[in-house]
Design a protein around this motif. Structure first.
Motif, PDB file in Angstrom:
ATOM      1  N   SER B 416       0.695  -1.119   0.034  1.00 31.00           N
ATOM      2  CA  SER B 416       0.054   0.078   0.016  1.00 31.00           C
ATOM      3  C   SER B 416       0.899   1.102  -0.037  1.00 31.00           C
ATOM      4  O   SER B 416       2.189   1.162   0.316  1.00 31.00           O
ATOM      5  N   VAL B 438      -2.499  -1.147  -3.186  1.00 32.02           N
ATOM      6  CA  VAL B 438      -3.503  -0.264  -2.872  1.00 32.02           C
ATOM      7  C   VAL B 438      -2.962   1.282  -2.513  1.00 32.02           C
ATOM      8  O   VAL B 438      -1.860   1.468  -2.060  1.00 32.02           O
ATOM      9  N   PHE B 453      -7.924  -5.882  -2.779  1.00 31.40           N
ATOM     10  CA  PHE B 453      -6.819  -5.510  -1.759  1.00 31.40           C
ATOM     11  C   PHE B 453      -5.699  -6.624  -2.105  1.00 31.40           C
ATOM     12  O   PHE B 453      -5.995  -7.761  -2.190  1.00 31.40           O
TER      13      PHE B 453
END
Lengths: 354, 476
Positions: B416, B438, B453
């Motif tokens: 992320s 992400v 995700f």
């Protein structure tokens, strides 16, 4: 959050000693920021250079603070604090001396069955009711706050607004709640708004008389500046107008008149608290905050106090620096107070209706 | 007098924890075949909460057989019928959410504010979301009538015990698979309560099997020859071992592993909200989040101002009893994890980074670590490279957007990232160049069942959530 600007514009920024906005030293501190208010262009560049506000993030932060669970002793403390911070308000065309006197009596002894209930901070009325309120409150220590400057729309010529202000001050108002010219702000005439606030602040001076202000404010009435945030709409505007008003000498910044559809909200108030925090960090000047309109329950009031506590902290948790503009809130606080002390809920028949 | 918040503890009475639990196997709670048990403790007090069965390889085999047997009927059910069970489970989770939130905070150590306001709503939302897909698989983009894989072996971590269970079980059941799930050794209880919810919902026997145990149980599960699908969330180290185990088999695998996310703050960021996002990015769940924003990359021109604001904000964080509704930061999940965080923080200091924590009193018993900030961190420091999985933020600076991207991508992970700027074009320019599964802009750690995700590089492969999450459980 504005150290960057502070460093750029003000020479005295390293942990300045706190001075109240209404005190004599504040003018000197504001003078140190004079170059950002020197002309229209400088003021515009400064206000538009303030960090932006992310709407989703601001609302999320306000909502999270709203989940704090305030119980038992903390709740008792918060309720009494909230009562002591109320500007008990009546702003109706139908206001009469009788109605104002009744409200004043309630402000002095909010709970007729329990004399330990604290008194409110101020009674807030239209200018023509100031003398009545002043007389009714006597030496109770409760301030008289008067709206002025063609409240609530603010659509009048400057001389009229100043006359309105002087009239209220002459009648004995301890505090003036002015409205800004939202039309001027929204059309980008920031300097007009700035100059108008400065002029009203000067009109708050009381050359001959004395103020009963316990906070040592000298002879001038304290100035609260109402933004009517429901009309300014965007959070960026709220941050800009907060700085604008504080630079012009506001003692308090206030959300709303209570006369439009959207009044005080937690995110708007949080944003104003942050602006006050940043202004204090930059100049050392302490400015108060007053959310007004739409705060009706103890639960709501406590959420606001939590925001003050976790944004500005202890120094602002007094009636000198935080106020609620409200009327029906008081009765809910009193009912919750009775519940805490007796363990039972009473009901609307056990608080006074005014 | 000051505005001190009085204790506001959530009541423990809403949850009834039995002194011991068996394995949930073919619709019944049964003891382990060899009778082995282990204790699960509350990390905030070290109090023993319950004793649970340690599943053996034989139990794994029984569970896989039960799941295999149940698969035939379950996968043959019309999607709308499977959806009914999932909707029912979602509703029961909502109804029992207070009980489950308290249980999760007890067993995991996370603050009740988070288990109540984040974990549980997301758990229910995930089941609702995939319940909706169950009868619409023809329209998921994989052609008509996509088939399930069979039996899924699922191993989940301790940081979001029930949420990770939802991420695994909801899509598996919606697509017609049956599952054998192993919760983490330190947080088995919410999965066992979920087993009870399956019974309450009338889910057919064997569709969901829950085996508690340690790493050996997990290894036996992923190594079992009759598993068609392995889904794992956890450390990169274990993920690599699983990839080696299943190599050469026809098992389908998804791995969601570690991360060292960059949270990039440009000079035109909305600073107050960026501070909130940074705090939420690294202190949410005590930083025990695989997608935590553990590397703060801040533009040098605003670094001083931002760090002052961040420290001021960190001083208001409330560390303590996870069941107190005003707690922001709870306990570290285990002594082992605490030791790892402590060791890495010490390495940070030894390597010359400057350490700062707000003054906060930590409880005497239990596993606690104060929120910590490291400044003067460079790419060469261990705390800038290794996943700490704790409330420790490493702050680095950059001068230009290109440098920010270069530093953000300079990691073996890629789960992320966060971007803070008021300028839309800069946000998109940066997002295009970040190698992370992400990317959040002007927010952090926001989850939604509709959003896929998953990671790049050593953060794993495969996607969970959204339409993409269906693919991992379909034979397509």
């Amino acid at each position: 959050m504005t150290w960057r600007y502070a460093r750029r514009y003000a020479p005295l920024v390293t942990m300045p000693i706190t001075v109240p906005a209404y005190g004599k030293e504040a003018a000197g501190r504001l003078a140190s920021m004079a170059d950002v208010t020197a002309d229209d262009g400088a003021l515009r560049r400064f206000l538009h250079g303030l960090p932006g506000v992310d709407e989703v993030g601001l609302q999320a932060r306000a909502a999270t603070l709203g989940t704090r669970s305030i119980k038992t002793t903390a709740k008792a403390y918060a309720i009494d604090l909230a009562i002591s911070m109320i500007d008990l308000t009546t702003l109706e065309g139908a206001d009469t001396p009788g109605k104002v006197r009744a409200l004043c009596a309630k402000g002095v002894h909010p709970d007729p069955t329990d004399r330990t209930a604290p008194k409110v901070a101020a009674i807030c009325v239209y200018p023509d009711m100031v003398a009545t309120a002043k007389e009714a409150l006597g030496d109770s220590g409760i301030h008289v706050a008067s709206v002025a400057t063609a409240f609530p729309a603010g659509r009048a010529a400057l001389p009229v607004k100043l006359a309105d202000t002087r009239d209220a001050v002459a009648a004995g108002a301890d505090e003036i709640d002015m409205v800004i010219d939202r039309g001027a702000f929204l059309s980008g005439r920031y300097m007009d708004v700035f100059e108008e606030i400065k002029a009203v602040k000067e009109a708050c001076a009381r050359p001959g008389g004395t103020s009963r202000s316990e906070t040592g404010g000298g002879s001038a009435a304290h100035l609260k500046v109402i933004f009517e945030t429901g009309e300014l709409q965007t959070y960026d505007n709220v941050r800009r107008v907060s700085w604008l008003a504080m630079l012009a000498g506001a003692d308090f910044i206030k959300t709303s008149t209570g006369k439009v559809a959207v009044n005080a909200t937690p995110p708007v108030t949080l944003l104003m608290l942050e602006a006050v925090r940043d202004f204090h960090a930059a100049t050392g000047v302490q400015v108060g905050v007053k959310p007004a309109g739409g705060i009706r329950t103890t639960k709501d009031a406590i959420k606001y106090l939590v925001m003050v506590n976790e944004t500005l902290g202890e120094p602002w948790l007094t009636a000198d620096w935080f106020r609620f503009g409200a009327s029906s809130l008081l009765n809910d606080l009193l009912m919750q107070r009775q519940k805490l002390s007796s363990g039972r809920y009473s009901g609307p028949d056990y608080v006074t209706v005014d | 007098m000051t505005f001190d918040y009085a204790p506001a503890p959530e009541s423990r009475a809403v949850v009834d924890i039995a002194p011991s639990y068996g394995l949930f196997l073919d619709g019944e709670f049964v003891p382990a075949s060899d009778g082995k048990v282990f204790k699960t403790v509350s990390p905030s007090t070290e109090e023993v909460l319950s004793e649970v069965a340690q599943a053996s390889a034989e139990d794994v085999d029984r569970a896989v057989k039960a799941a295999r047997k149940a698969f035939e009927k379950w996968s043959a059910l019309p999607g709308a019928e499977r959806a009914k069970y999932l909707f029912r489970i979602a509703r029961i989770i909502q109804e029992r959410s207070r009980e489950l939130a308290v249980l999760e905070s007890l067993d995991n150590g996370k603050p009740i504010r988070e288990s109540r306001d984040a974990d549980l709503p997301l758990v229910a939302a995930h089941f609702f979301y995939y319940a909706g897909w169950a009868d619409k698989l023809d329209h998921a983009g994989y052609g008509a009538n996509p088939r399930p894989l069979g039996v899924a072996g699922q191993v989940i971590p301790w940081n979001f015990p029930l949420l990770m269970l939802a991420w695994k079980i909801a899509p598996a059941l919606a697509t017609g698979n049956t599952v054998v799930l192993k919760p983490a050794e330190t947080t088995p209880l919410s999965a066992l309560f979920f087993a009870d919810i399956c019974r309450q919902a009338g889910l057919p026997k064997g569709v969901v099997n829950i085996l508690t145990g340690d790493g050996s149980t997990g290894a036996a599960l992923v190594g079992h020859p009759d598993i068609d699908k392995v889904a794992f969330t956890g450390s990169t180290e274990v993920g690599k071992a699983i990839a080696r185990t299943v190599a050469g088999t026809d098992k389908k695998v998804t791995l969601e592993l570690g991360g060292k996310a960059a949270n990039i703050v440009f000079d035109d960021a909305p600073l107050d909200q960026a501070v909130e996002g940074i705090v939420n990015g690294i202190f949410f769940n005590q930083g025990q989040v695989c997608c935590a924003g553990s590397r703060l990359l801040v533009q040098e021109s605003v670094a001083e101002e931002l760090l002052d604001a961040l420290k001021r904000r960190m001083r208001t964080l409330r560390v303590g009893d996870p069941l107190d509704k005003n707690t922001d930061i709870g306990a570290i999940n285990s002594a082992e994890q605490l030791a790892r965080i402590t060791a890495l923080a010490e390495a940070g200091e030894a390597e010359g980074a400057e350490r700062w924590s707000p003054s906060c009193e930590l409880p005497d018993s239990g596993y606690w670590f104060a929120p910590t900030l490291f400044t003067g961190v460079t790419q060469a420091h261990r705390i800038a490279r290794e996943e700490i999985f704790g409330p420790v933020l490493s702050v680095l600076t950059f001068r230009t957007p290109a440098e920010a991207v270069e530093k953000a991508n300079n990691t073996p992970y890629g789960l992320s990232a966060g971007i803070w700027t008021e300028k839309g074009s800069r946000m998109l320019w940066t997002a295009d160049r970040l190698r992370a599964g992400v990317i959040w802009s002007n927010t952090f750690n926001k989850f939604d069942p509709a959003s896929p995700f998953g990671g790049y590089k050593e953060s794993g492969y495969g996607r969970e959530g959204g339409r993409h999450g269906l693919e991992a459980y379909l034979n397509v």
